[in-house]
Structures are given as structure tokens and as C-alpha cells.
Enzyme design. Structure first.
Site, PDB file in Angstrom:
ATOM      1  N   ASP A 160     -11.254  32.985  21.382  1.00 37.20           N
ATOM      2  CA  ASP A 160     -11.457  31.806  20.705  1.00 37.20           C
ATOM      3  C   ASP A 160     -12.852  31.119  21.219  1.00 37.20           C
ATOM      4  OD1 ASP A 160      -8.732  31.204  19.729  1.00 37.20           O
ATOM      5  OD2 ASP A 160      -7.721  30.345  21.585  1.00 37.20           O
ATOM      6  N   ASP A 181     -14.343  38.719  33.468  1.00 35.08           N
ATOM      7  CA  ASP A 181     -15.234  37.747  33.414  1.00 35.08           C
ATOM      8  C   ASP A 181     -16.635  37.841  33.222  1.00 35.08           C
ATOM      9  OD1 ASP A 181     -14.728  39.731  34.824  1.00 35.08           O
ATOM     10  OD2 ASP A 181     -15.209  38.511  36.889  1.00 35.08           O
ATOM     11  N   TYR A 196       1.906  38.370  28.026  1.00 33.71           N
ATOM     12  CA  TYR A 196       2.897  37.334  27.057  1.00 33.71           C
ATOM     13  C   TYR A 196       4.075  38.377  26.499  1.00 33.71           C
ATOM     14  CZ  TYR A 196      -1.521  35.446  25.646  1.00 33.71           C
ATOM     15  OH  TYR A 196      -2.190  34.470  25.235  1.00 33.71           O
ATOM     16  N   LYS A 222      -9.771  43.877  33.916  1.00 30.93           N
ATOM     17  CA  LYS A 222      -9.738  43.474  34.701  1.00 30.93           C
ATOM     18  C   LYS A 222     -10.003  44.920  36.258  1.00 30.93           C
ATOM     19  CE  LYS A 222     -11.143  39.713  37.975  1.00 30.93           C
ATOM     20  NZ  LYS A 222     -13.057  39.936  38.336  1.00 30.93           N
TER      21      LYS A 222
END
Length: 355
Positions: free
Chosen positions: A246, A218, A141, A186
Site C-alpha cells: 500500500d 522498517d 492474519y 524482521k
């Protein structure tokens, strides 16, 4: 206790839910004998309309001069052109950087009455008490961005120092809870995640009373749906944290009930519900104010040091969940103002008077 809170209502339903949060904070202050002052300032789309900037300097100055910042929501269709060089969300990202709030806390509990609105089976919801700690000012971001004719680049970059500070915050929080920390990365693919994992392992090793485990992002996305009650504090990087929190919020029955606190090294923090600006219901008086109200409870606890008042406010919300009419996202028919009034009623007389 005296405090000044900068209120940034923002766009869409932001003004409606932030008004609810201010109302309960005023009630807490009145009951407990505190002096709390509020000032409103622009951010996001409305700030662009007024000043041409999503985060005006006047808003920055007010936030830096405050004891805490309460935010509603930013964005909406009016400013949603993906090709635009200036967007409402840039104001929020810039504010986080200006305030130095690098740790985003998102607690999650599932009230029994809301279980029917969760996508999970009721038996999978028992005992959920999670706290996400999302790194907030690094990663993709905030990395270099570049657009070419037939390609685009979003750089994901982390430093050891950025990882250390958020992991230390997560370890400290885990120490006050069930002493279990899960770090999500990850590391089987990404070099930033390998740095993240190595740094987390080293820092967590300084906390001998904390049990650390690592999960790939994941796998974590699946585990949040299959055994969410197995987790206590979950720490992860910016992009992964945005997505996972979320997903987890949906377990509670509605995005409208989930709060957040963004903290740095000092007591000042940025507090906001995790939902968006919901332009489709803006101005209708039907937005769920609970996420904003619970964000106000986090403000009381983390920025003002008022733990008893925060506990009383959270208990009032639990009582509303248990006994009162809810907004339509939770199967009820109550308006934003009616739910706010119900919280105020349940809060009456519950806050101690300051000495």
C-alpha cells in the site's frame, strides 16, 4: 480458447470497477476469437446481507469450478463494527485459503503523466519497475486469535514449506525480470523472520542466476521512498507485504491504478485491484477502474496464458494515461464509464485473432 470466470463484485465501488474489468475482457475475447463466460456471485457485506455469511458455499463452489476469479472489493461502514464476530473481510481471507492462492503479486510502474500525483519528487520516480510477492495464507492474519479481559493475542506462525513455496515463486518471477530478489523480514527481533530468512537464503541459493539481498521491514519502508528504482522483485510475509504494497502503491499516484494477482500452484488465480470498497464514492460513477482493468490483464497472462492479449490491454491503459481524460483521483474529471470506454477505444483492433 474457452474459459469461465467467476466474478465477485462485492461491496462499495466493487460492482462498478469489476464491470469495467468484465467489459475489457469481453472485448479482448471478441477480438481474439476466444470464448469467455462470466457468472456473478456474492462475497463480503452483500453476501452477509443475503445469506448471513461473508463467503457462501455457492460462491466457493463457483470459484473452484472456474478458470479464474475476478473480485471487486469488500467491506463498508454498514458492516464495520470491530466487535462483530462476522465481518466482510473474513470472506476474502477464507476465499484465498479455499483457492490455495499463497502468492500475491503486485506490480508497480509509475507512468510519467501520473508522477505529479505521487508524494515523491519526479526525479525519484524514474525507472520504478517493482514486483511485490506477498505471502498470502500464513502469518498473523491466519494465526490463532484470542481476546482476554485486558489482553489480546494474534499468533504469527510460518512453516518452512509455506516460506519455500512463495520464495520459489518469487525466484521464478525474478528470473524472467532483472534477476534481483529482495527478501523483507524482521529477523533481528522475530523468530518467524529468522525462519523466513534462513529458508529464503537456502531456496534462493538454488537459483545461481538470482542476486539475493535481505532487508529489515522498517528499513525497507524507508528505502521504498528514497530509492525505489533500486529494487526488482520484493518477497515478504503477509502482514509486512500488506503494509509495504500500500505504501508503494502511493508512489504511482493513486491506489486506484494498482492491480494484483493471487496465485497458487495451478493456473487458477484470484484477481483484484488493491484499493478498498471506497464507500464514500460508491454509486457516483467516479471510481477509477484502472486497477481492476489491469487486474484483468494479469488474469489474461497468469490464468489463461494469453500474454499477447495481456500486453495489448496494458498498452491500451498506457495510451489512456498518455492521452485521455482521467478520473478525479488523478486530477481529471472523467467518469468510471468514460475511462473504461477510453480503454476499449485504445484496445480496438490490438488483439490478434486466435488460430
Amino acid at each position: 480458447m474457452r474459459a469461465h470466470i467467476a466474478v465477485l463484485p462485492g461491496d462499495g465501488i466493487g460492482p462498478e470497477v469489476s464491470a469495467a474489468a468484465v467489459a475489457v475482457l469481453r472485448e479482448v475475447a471478441t477480438q481474439a476469437g476466444h470464448v469467455v463466460e462470466f457468472s456473478e456471485h456474492h462475497i463480503g457485506g452483500i453476501a452477509m446481507d443475503e445469506t448471513g455469511e461473508p463467503l457462501p458455499q455457492a460462491t466457493i463452489d463457483a470459484c473452484l469450478a472456474s478458470d479464474a476469479v475476478l473480485l471487486g472489493a469488500v467491506g463498508g461502514p454498514k458492516w464495520s463494527d470491530p466487535q462483530a464476530t462476522v465481518r466482510p473481510e473474513q470472506g476474502l481471507l477464507a476465499l484465498r485459503a479455499k483457492l490455495g492462492v499463497y502468492a500475491n503479486l503486485r506490480p508497480l510502474r509509475v507512468h510519467p503523466r501520473l508522477a505529479a500525483h505521487s508524494p515523491l519528487k519526479p526525479e525519484n520516480l524514474a525507472g520504478i519497475d517493482l514486483l511485490f510477492v506477498r505471502e498470502l495464507t500464513g502469518g498473523a492474519y491466519f494465526g490463532r486469535k484470542q481476546r482476554e479481559d485486558d489482553a489480546a493475542i494474534d499468533e504469527c506462525r510460518y512453516t518452512v514449506g509455506e516460506v519455500e513455496r512463495v520464495v520459489r515463486r518469487a525466484c521464478g518471477l525474478a528470473r524472467r525480470r532483472r534477476r534481483r530478489l529482495t527478501s523483507v523480514d524482521k529477523a533481528n527481533v522475530l523468530e518467524t523472520s529468522r525462519l523466513w530468512r534462513a529458508t529464503t537464503t537456502r531456496v534462493a541459493g538454488e537459483y545461481s542466476d538470482i542476486a539475493l539481498e535481505h532487508q529489515l521491514v522498517d528499513s525497507m519502508a524507508m528505502l521504498l521512498l528514497t530509492r525505489p528504482s533500486a529494487y526488482d522483485v520484493i518477497v515478504t510475509e503477509n502482514l509486512f507485504g500488506d503494509i509495504l504494497t500500500d505504501e508503494a502503491a502511493a508512489l504511482a499516484g493513486s491506489l486506484g491504478v494498482s492491480p494484483s494477482a493471487s496465485l497458487g500452484d495451478g493456473p487458477r488465480g484470484l484477481y483484484e485491484p488493491i484499493h478498498g470498497s471506497a464507500p464514500d464514492i460508491a454509486g457516483q460513477g467516479v471510481a477509477n477502474p484502472i486497477g481492476a482493468i489491469l487486474s484483468a490483464a494479469l488474469l489474461l497472462r497468469h490464468s489463461l496464458g494469453l500474454d499477447a492479449e495481456a500486453d495489448a490491454l496494458e498498452a491500451a491503459v498506457d495510451a489512456v494515461f498518455e492521452h485521455d481524460e482521467l478520473t478525479r483521483d488523478l486530477g481529471g474529471k472523467a467518469s468510471t464509464q468514460q475511462v473504461t470506454a477510453a480503454v476499449l477505444s485504445r484496445l480496438a483492433g490490438k488483439c490478434r485473432v486466435a488460430a
